[in-house]
Design an enzyme around this catalytic site. Structure first.
Site, mmCIF file in Angstrom:
data_model
loop_
_atom_site.group_PDB
_atom_site.id
_atom_site.type_symbol
_atom_site.label_atom_id
_atom_site.label_comp_id
_atom_site.label_asym_id
_atom_site.label_seq_id
_atom_site.Cartn_x
_atom_site.Cartn_y
_atom_site.Cartn_z
ATOM 1 N N LYS A 1 -47.194 56.739 18.241
ATOM 2 C CA LYS A 1 -48.000 56.335 19.294
ATOM 3 C C LYS A 1 -48.732 57.474 19.856
ATOM 4 C CE LYS A 1 -49.698 52.722 21.775
ATOM 5 N NZ LYS A 1 -50.874 53.319 21.857
ATOM 6 N N SER B 1 -49.772 50.591 27.269
ATOM 7 C CA SER B 1 -50.145 50.279 25.890
ATOM 8 C C SER B 1 -48.962 49.449 25.228
ATOM 9 C CB SER B 1 -50.289 51.648 25.259
ATOM 10 O OG SER B 1 -51.458 52.141 25.363
ATOM 11 N N LYS C 1 -42.551 61.708 25.703
ATOM 12 C CA LYS C 1 -42.788 60.870 26.866
ATOM 13 C C LYS C 1 -42.335 59.206 26.282
ATOM 14 C CE LYS C 1 -47.151 61.265 27.785
ATOM 15 N NZ LYS C 1 -48.661 60.990 27.849
ATOM 16 N N LYS D 1 -50.918 61.860 18.152
ATOM 17 C CA LYS D 1 -52.138 62.202 18.544
ATOM 18 C C LYS D 1 -53.157 62.302 17.653
ATOM 19 C CE LYS D 1 -53.143 62.565 23.179
ATOM 20 N NZ LYS D 1 -52.287 62.043 24.291
ATOM 21 N N ASN E 1 -60.474 58.679 35.016
ATOM 22 C CA ASN E 1 -59.754 57.575 35.395
ATOM 23 C C ASN E 1 -58.569 57.676 35.843
ATOM 24 O OD1 ASN E 1 -59.553 54.600 34.660
ATOM 25 N ND2 ASN E 1 -58.171 55.160 33.231
ATOM 26 N N THR F 1 -52.329 54.363 33.806
ATOM 27 C CA THR F 1 -51.788 55.936 34.159
ATOM 28 C C THR F 1 -51.773 56.393 35.430
ATOM 29 O OG1 THR F 1 -53.007 56.380 31.714
ATOM 30 C CG2 THR F 1 -51.973 58.414 32.930
#
Ligand code: GLU
Length: 432
Positions: free
Chosen positions: A70, A358, A94, A106, A221, A190
């Site tokens: 992910k 997510s 993470k 990623k 953001n 986030t």
């Protein structure tokens, strides 16, 4: 790029440093010293003038011991193999810190998306998915937004994937538009996650919010939402910057007006010099470098990796640093900061709110049932506060830095899963 400023080499050096103190099998650290898969693809895109441009795209599956991989997709001129691998390694850590059933990944495209028209951007997003369609999937690898990508881009990507597979598959990508199965609360996740971590830390340290002066480097953001929520709790946001420069006001900014003006003009300094907010607040222009070195209580790097290095670490005055960006502090720089008794809330915990929501989006897509915003916020709070408590507790009880605690927890979880898988991981890496 030489070894010194190669971000992946830096991430590996940190992993080894963290592994040494973590009391885990060295096999786990060895395993994470290598990316499982790194795909590089050339992406041909028909430009509006009829010419074809070739962009380079990457996708890295770092490690899938805990589940499908992910991680986001970044569109940025500085995207490269080293950066993608470093970011994928951090996603692995993470997801493990947050207790998610995911490995890390990623992706990215080396492009300045601001130079493309919306149609060119759409064609590039679709070209990326055509190149990567065999490497992504709801049970394989699940992309999401990252720097300079957003819900709209995820929408084009999921549409391209569904066209290729000739079936609906919303769980392949998270951070989608709500109309295509996106989750409520993903856009703010986030920033909200980082805010919740700061709230927990403030609680333990007995902070009185109006006394805390905050500087935020990066007003995208995540930076916006964390600033907005902190201001609501009474914190004074005295400095903000974006890629073009920053602004400072001792009295603090009204975040909503700065954001509205930024959206209009897309640049913070211009906002304050040419538009009405100018008259609303006292401010002065500062550079990004100056912002990082301000005498504030809380510094929040929320832009790109590698902004605090051995060159400026000794000049950092803020006693508390919360990493909303991925990897803003290089390994040697962190050693200097820790030597100066700075408290650093690491990225692998502080910015995990995005991937946590997510995960909620993926769960909702797979069950075909959408949760309310309230439910999302409650579950995010529950999950990130639990992760925060575990990291804080380990830090206090094992006398480690917060990052060392987070890595320790992640490496132990990954180690347990390696052992539970049996010997497959060892064979996979050709060790036996
Ligand atoms: N790009 C975000 C991150 O770095 C989110 C990843 C995701 O939601 O998968 O954490």
């Amino acid at each position: 790029m030489n070894k010194q400023n190669d971000i992946y080499q830096d991430a590996l050096a940190r992993l080894q440093q963290m592994g040494q103190g973590a009391d885990v099998s060295p096999e786990v650290v060895d395993l994470l010293m290598h990316a499982e898969v790194l795909v590089t693809a050339s992406l041909p895109v028909r430009m509006d003038d009829g010419s074809t441009r070739y962009f380079t795209g990457y996708r890295c599956h770092y490690n899938n011991v805990l589940g499908p991989t992910k991680g986001g997709i970044r569109f940025h001129p500085q995207v490269n193999r080293s950066e993608v691998q470093a970011l994928a390694l951090w996603m692995t850590i993470k997801c493990a810190v947050a207790g998610l059933p995911y490995g890390g990944a990623k992706g990215g495209v080396e492009v300045n998306p601001k130079e493309l028209s919306p149609m060119e951007l759409e064609r590039l997003s679709r070209a990326y998915v055509r190149a990567m369609a065999d490497f992504i999937g709801p049970d394989i690898d699940i992309p999401a937004p990252d720097v300079y990508t957003n819900a709209r881009i995820m929408g084009w990507m999921v549409d391209e994937y569904e066209t290729i597979k000739r079936q609906r598959s919303p769980a392949v990508i998270t951070g989608k538009p709500i109309s295509l199965g996106g989750s409520l609360g993903r856009d703010e996740a986030t920033g909200r996650g980082a805010y919740l971590c700061i709230r927990e830390m403030a609680d333990r340290l007995g902070w009185v919010s109006p006394e805390i002066r905050v500087a935020i480097q990066g007003f995208g953001n995540a930076g916006y939402h964390v600033a907005r929520l902190l201001q609501k709790d009474g914190y004074r946001i005295v400095a903000i910057s974006d890629s073009k420069g920053g602004i400072y006001s001792e009295g603090g900014f009204d975040i909503e007006s700065v954001w509205t003006q930024k959206i209009k003009v897309r640049q913070i300094q211009a906002v304050y010099c040419e538009h009405t907010v100018c008259e609303l607040v006292e401010h002065k222009k500062i550079s990004n470098k100056e912002l990082l070195e301000l005498d504030v209580d809380l510094l929040i790097p929320a832009a790109l990796e590698g902004v605090i290095t051995t060159k400026n670490a000794a000049n950092i005055k803020a006693p508390y640093i919360v990493e909303v960006a991925n990897g803003p502090i290089l390994t040697e720089a962190e050693n200097i900061l820790l030597g100066d008794n700075k408290i650093i809330l690491p990225d692998v915990l502080a910015n995990s709110g995005g991937v946590i929501v997510s995960y909620f989006e993926w769960v909702q897509n797979r069950s075909g049932y959408a949760w309310s915003l309230e439910e999302i916020r409650e579950r995010l709070e529950e999950m990130i506060v639990k992760a925060f408590n575990e990291v804080w507790h380990t830090s206090m009880h094992e006398e480690r830095s917060l990052r060392s605690s987070a890595y320790t927890i992640a490496l132990r979880r990954i180690g347990d899963a390696v052992a539970a898988h049996g010997t497959r991981e060892y064979f996979k890496n050709g060790k036996k």
